[in-house]
Design a protein around this motif. Structure first.
Motif, mmCIF file in Angstrom:
data_model
loop_
_atom_site.group_PDB
_atom_site.id
_atom_site.type_symbol
_atom_site.label_atom_id
_atom_site.label_comp_id
_atom_site.label_asym_id
_atom_site.label_seq_id
_atom_site.Cartn_x
_atom_site.Cartn_y
_atom_site.Cartn_z
ATOM 1 N N ALA A 87 0.832 -8.099 -7.722
ATOM 2 C CA ALA A 87 1.821 -7.056 -7.990
ATOM 3 C C ALA A 87 1.715 -6.602 -9.449
ATOM 4 O O ALA A 87 1.826 -5.406 -9.737
ATOM 5 N N ILE A 88 1.478 -7.535 -10.355
ATOM 6 C CA ILE A 88 1.300 -7.174 -11.764
ATOM 7 C C ILE A 88 0.042 -6.326 -11.931
ATOM 8 O O ILE A 88 0.044 -5.330 -12.668
ATOM 9 N N VAL A 89 -1.035 -6.689 -11.235
ATOM 10 C CA VAL A 89 -2.263 -5.899 -11.292
ATOM 11 C C VAL A 89 -2.016 -4.499 -10.723
ATOM 12 O O VAL A 89 -2.493 -3.497 -11.273
ATOM 13 N N ASP A 90 -1.261 -4.408 -9.618
ATOM 14 C CA ASP A 90 -0.947 -3.108 -9.033
ATOM 15 C C ASP A 90 -0.106 -2.258 -9.979
ATOM 16 O O ASP A 90 -0.327 -1.048 -10.091
ATOM 17 N N ILE A 91 0.869 -2.864 -10.645
ATOM 18 C CA ILE A 91 1.698 -2.119 -11.599
ATOM 19 C C ILE A 91 0.835 -1.578 -12.727
ATOM 20 O O ILE A 91 0.961 -0.411 -13.126
ATOM 21 N N TYR A 92 -0.066 -2.402 -13.224
ATOM 22 C CA TYR A 92 -0.965 -1.943 -14.286
ATOM 23 C C TYR A 92 -1.856 -0.800 -13.790
ATOM 24 O O TYR A 92 -2.014 0.214 -14.477
ATOM 25 N N ALA A 93 -2.440 -0.968 -12.614
ATOM 26 C CA ALA A 93 -3.337 0.065 -12.086
ATOM 27 C C ALA A 93 -2.595 1.375 -11.826
ATOM 28 O O ALA A 93 -3.138 2.459 -12.054
ATOM 29 N N LEU A 94 -1.369 1.290 -11.350
ATOM 30 C CA LEU A 94 -0.581 2.503 -11.134
ATOM 31 C C LEU A 94 -0.172 3.156 -12.452
ATOM 32 O O LEU A 94 -0.117 4.382 -12.550
ATOM 33 N N SER A 95 0.112 2.349 -13.459
ATOM 34 C CA SER A 95 0.555 2.931 -14.732
ATOM 35 C C SER A 95 -0.578 3.629 -15.476
ATOM 36 O O SER A 95 -0.338 4.593 -16.185
ATOM 37 N N VAL A 96 -1.805 3.158 -15.321
ATOM 38 C CA VAL A 96 -2.930 3.808 -16.003
ATOM 39 C C VAL A 96 -3.752 4.669 -15.048
ATOM 40 O O VAL A 96 -4.829 5.137 -15.423
ATOM 41 N N MET A 97 -3.240 4.881 -13.836
ATOM 42 C CA MET A 97 -3.913 5.715 -12.826
ATOM 43 C C MET A 97 -5.338 5.232 -12.558
ATOM 44 O O MET A 97 -6.285 5.997 -12.551
ATOM 45 N N ARG A 98 -5.480 3.958 -12.314
ATOM 46 C CA ARG A 98 -6.787 3.344 -12.100
ATOM 47 C C ARG A 98 -6.937 2.963 -10.637
ATOM 48 O O ARG A 98 -6.029 2.425 -10.031
ATOM 49 N N SER A 99 -8.066 3.237 -10.060
ATOM 50 C CA SER A 99 -8.353 2.862 -8.686
ATOM 51 C C SER A 99 -8.963 1.466 -8.662
ATOM 52 O O SER A 99 -9.820 1.141 -9.483
ATOM 53 N N LEU A 100 -8.519 0.652 -7.740
ATOM 54 C CA LEU A 100 -9.048 -0.708 -7.608
ATOM 55 C C LEU A 100 -9.988 -0.798 -6.408
ATOM 56 O O LEU A 100 -9.883 -1.690 -5.589
ATOM 57 N N GLN A 101 -10.909 0.114 -6.320
ATOM 58 C CA GLN A 101 -11.836 0.128 -5.193
ATOM 59 C C GLN A 101 -13.211 -0.410 -5.566
ATOM 60 O O GLN A 101 -14.185 -0.125 -4.888
ATOM 61 N N ASN A 102 -13.289 -1.198 -6.615
ATOM 62 C CA ASN A 102 -14.520 -1.869 -6.970
ATOM 63 C C ASN A 102 -14.848 -2.894 -5.886
ATOM 64 O O ASN A 102 -13.957 -3.574 -5.376
ATOM 65 N N ASN A 103 -16.105 -3.030 -5.555
ATOM 66 C CA ASN A 103 -16.505 -3.902 -4.453
ATOM 67 C C ASN A 103 -16.119 -5.359 -4.717
ATOM 68 O O ASN A 103 -15.648 -6.052 -3.813
ATOM 69 N N ARG A 104 -16.292 -5.839 -5.939
ATOM 70 C CA ARG A 104 -15.949 -7.228 -6.253
ATOM 71 C C ARG A 104 -14.439 -7.454 -6.211
ATOM 72 O O ARG A 104 -13.974 -8.499 -5.758
#
Length: 177
Positions: A87-104
């Motif tokens: 959830a913390i990673v999701d909050i960070y990704a949403l706040s900086v508009m970052r996609s977490l679709q990296n394969n790893r």
């Protein structure tokens, strides 16, 4: 002789946008996947229900005497830590508009969600079996904390029910690459 001949197709330049501030469009982000508001909602609900199961079970005085209840406490603790960290990673990704679709990253999320959801489901099933044994078969609910056992088991099942879509969406994303 029938031999195919190679053909060359020219590659066109991508269309340019005026101003350079075009909005980012992510085509493969489905609500419920990492770095989406739906994914964050799933992670927060997983965390809340896992913590509820952990707290309700841990407040009873006689849970350490049953292995299945200790397993539920351990699985709910692991689920809550995993869900909180993601959830913390999701909050960070949403706040900086970052996609977490990296394969790893998707691979890590899929394996982690698979392990934690399987452990949570197994612990909830084991605790439900012991709760039914105490309540229905032994008829000794007056001497035990059956209401707390049932509540903790129900919270663990709800936590698993909210963890399952996260695992399935991550697995689908990983398999479709």
């Amino acid at each position: 002789m029938n031999v195919s001949h190679a053909s060359v197709h020219p590659v066109e330049d991508p269309p340019t946008t005026e101003g350079g501030n075009a909005p980012r469009v992510r085509m493969k982000d489905i609500q419920g996947m990492p770095a989406t508001p739906g994914g964050l909602a799933l992670r927060v609900s997983q965390f809340i229900f896992a913590v509820a199961a952990l707290c309700v079970m841990a407040t009873t005085s006689d849970f350490p005497s049953v292995t299945a209840f200790c397993f539920l406490v351990a699985a709910a603790g692991l689920q809550s830590l995993w869900s909180l960290s993601l959830a913390i990673v999701d909050i960070y990704a949403l706040s900086v508009m970052r996609s977490l679709q990296n394969n790893r990253i998707v691979n890590l999320f899929t394996v982690g969600d698979g392990i934690t959801s399987t452990l949570t489901f197994a612990a909830a099933c084991a605790s439900a079996g012991i709760t039914v044994l105490i309540d229905n078969d032994l008829q000794s609910c007056s001497q035990n904390h059956c209401v707390q056992f049932e509540t903790a088991t129900a919270m663990a099942f709800i936590s698993w029910f909210t963890a399952l879509p996260s695992f399935l969406l991550n697995f689908w994303s990983l398999a479709s690459r």
